[in-house]
Design a protein around this motif. Structure first.
Motif, PDB file in Angstrom:
ATOM      1  N   VAL A 279       0.836  -1.198   0.000  1.00  0.00           N
ATOM      2  CA  VAL A 279       0.000   0.000   0.000  1.00  0.00           C
ATOM      3  C   VAL A 279       0.870   1.247   0.000  1.00  0.00           C
ATOM      4  O   VAL A 279       0.605   2.214  -0.737  1.00  0.00           O
ATOM      5  CB  VAL A 279      -0.943  -0.008   1.219  1.00  0.00           C
ATOM      6  CG1 VAL A 279      -1.749   1.281   1.275  1.00  0.00           C
ATOM      7  CG2 VAL A 279      -1.869  -1.216   1.165  1.00  0.00           C
ATOM      8  N   CYS A 283       0.916   4.114  -2.899  1.00  0.00           N
ATOM      9  CA  CYS A 283       0.561   5.484  -2.502  1.00  0.00           C
ATOM     10  C   CYS A 283       1.634   6.468  -2.957  1.00  0.00           C
ATOM     11  O   CYS A 283       1.317   7.565  -3.443  1.00  0.00           O
ATOM     12  CB  CYS A 283       0.380   5.565  -0.992  1.00  0.00           C
ATOM     13  SG  CYS A 283      -1.160   4.827  -0.388  1.00  0.00           S
ATOM     14  N   ALA A 286       1.147   7.035  -6.624  1.00  0.00           N
ATOM     15  CA  ALA A 286       0.029   7.938  -6.906  1.00  0.00           C
ATOM     16  C   ALA A 286       0.417   9.389  -6.637  1.00  0.00           C
ATOM     17  O   ALA A 286       0.092  10.288  -7.425  1.00  0.00           O
ATOM     18  CB  ALA A 286      -1.179   7.543  -6.061  1.00  0.00           C
ATOM     19  N   ILE A 287       1.131   9.633  -5.553  1.00  0.00           N
ATOM     20  CA  ILE A 287       1.525  11.008  -5.214  1.00  0.00           C
ATOM     21  C   ILE A 287       2.467  11.566  -6.270  1.00  0.00           C
ATOM     22  O   ILE A 287       2.338  12.717  -6.716  1.00  0.00           O
ATOM     23  CB  ILE A 287       2.171  11.040  -3.817  1.00  0.00           C
ATOM     24  CG1 ILE A 287       1.129  10.699  -2.739  1.00  0.00           C
ATOM     25  CG2 ILE A 287       2.793  12.409  -3.538  1.00  0.00           C
ATOM     26  CD1 ILE A 287       1.712  10.492  -1.367  1.00  0.00           C
TER      27      ILE A 287
END
Length: 305
Positions: A279, A283, A286-287
């Motif tokens: 995860v 993440c 994505a950032i």
């Protein structure tokens, strides 16, 4: 500080394997614009090929010549994995190259399922272990609370990644094959008009990507000492994530993304919890893509009107 240094070494080792697999993704996507989802399973297949050859060669040479056996295994694994990848490109991808964009993607997913089930049927569903290899280590910090060391196999994995990245960067930037690959990446039709054999260039690209995946498969086998038929999916997805994070189409970006994914996973597992390491990696992806959609080292596409 000792914990951080040890996890840094572990993260660089894991990230080097991801980076080697990610180069195959980024080279194929850069030329034909297709995500080869079977590439992770080609990596898994190469680990099984390496395991079979290692058992045969080590039985022939004996346990005392394990480094020589690994060298033979590496060469043979690269050759046989490249042949598999050439056959996959020739049979499953080339006939669909001129069709709608989803057709090669569906074919790649189908080939991934085929390779996974093929290895499961041929080798069985159980994990296949290997004898311990290159477990000797060099003590870097002799601390009573947390000694820091680096094993010979970690050194071999990191150095192999650096050497291969340098070689293939030179191939892409300085050779006629690299110029043909970059020409096909920009405009395949114009490259064909200029006399470049596009089909041959794409086939060689698949072969190079498979050879690097074979090196990653051997390194994975040396690092963990076990392989299973489902070991292609998760490393393949993470390597693709690394290629996107670093900038798909960029060889240094693929390796940089692999190193970052490996470091994020290891550091998160060491300081927080291992349950959410995947995860955390996604993440971060994505950032990064929110602020830099083309990836860290990727170049934004410019569409001419």
């Amino acid at each position: 500080m000792e914990v951080f240094l040890q996890q840094l070494i572990n993260g660089l080792t894991l990230g080097s394997i991801y980076g080697l697999i990610a180069i195959g993704y980024t080279m194929v996507f850069g030329i034909i614009g297709m995500v080869n989802f079977a590439h992770g399973d080609v990596f898994m297949l190469s680990a099984f090929i390496a395991l079979i050859f290692f058992m045969l060669i080590s039985a022939w040479l004996g346990a005392g010549l394990i480094v020589l056996a690994l060298l033979f295994v590496l060469i043979l694994s690269m050759v046989f994995t490249s042949l598999w990848s050439w056959a996959i490109e020739r049979l499953a991808y080339r006939p669909l190259r001129g069709s709608f964009r989803l057709a090669p993607l569906i074919s790649a997913i189908g080939m991934s399922i085929f390779l996974m089930n093929f290895v499961q049927v041929v080798q069985g569903p159980r994990n296949k272990p290997t004898p311990p290899m290159l477990n000797q280590s060099i003590l870097l910090i002799d601390s009573a609370t947390y000694p820091v060391s680096i094993s010979y196999k970690q050194i071999a994995i990191i150095l192999t990644t650096v050497v291969l990245l340098s070689i293939f960067w030179y191939v892409v930037q300085k050779t006629s094959l690299g110029r043909a690959q970059r020409a096909c990446e920009q405009d395949r039709k114009m490259a064909a008009l200029l006399g470049i054999d596009v089909d041959r260039t794409i086939s060689i690209t698949f072969i190079i990507g498979a050879a690097l995946a074979a090196v990653a498969g051997v390194m994975y086998l040396v690092l963990y000492g076990v392989v299973s038929f489902h070991d292609g999916f998760v490393p393949g997805v993470k390597a693709f994530t690394a290629a996107v994070l670093g900038g798909i189409g960029s060889l240094p970006g693929a390796v940089l993304g692999g190193l970052l994914i490996g470091l994020i996973e290891v550091m998160w597992s060491a300081y927080f919890t291992i349950d959410y390491k995947d995860v955390a990696a996604f993440c971060i992806l994505a950032i990064v893509l929110v602020f830099k959609p083309s990836g860290i080292l990727g170049r934004p596409e410019v569409e001419k009107v």
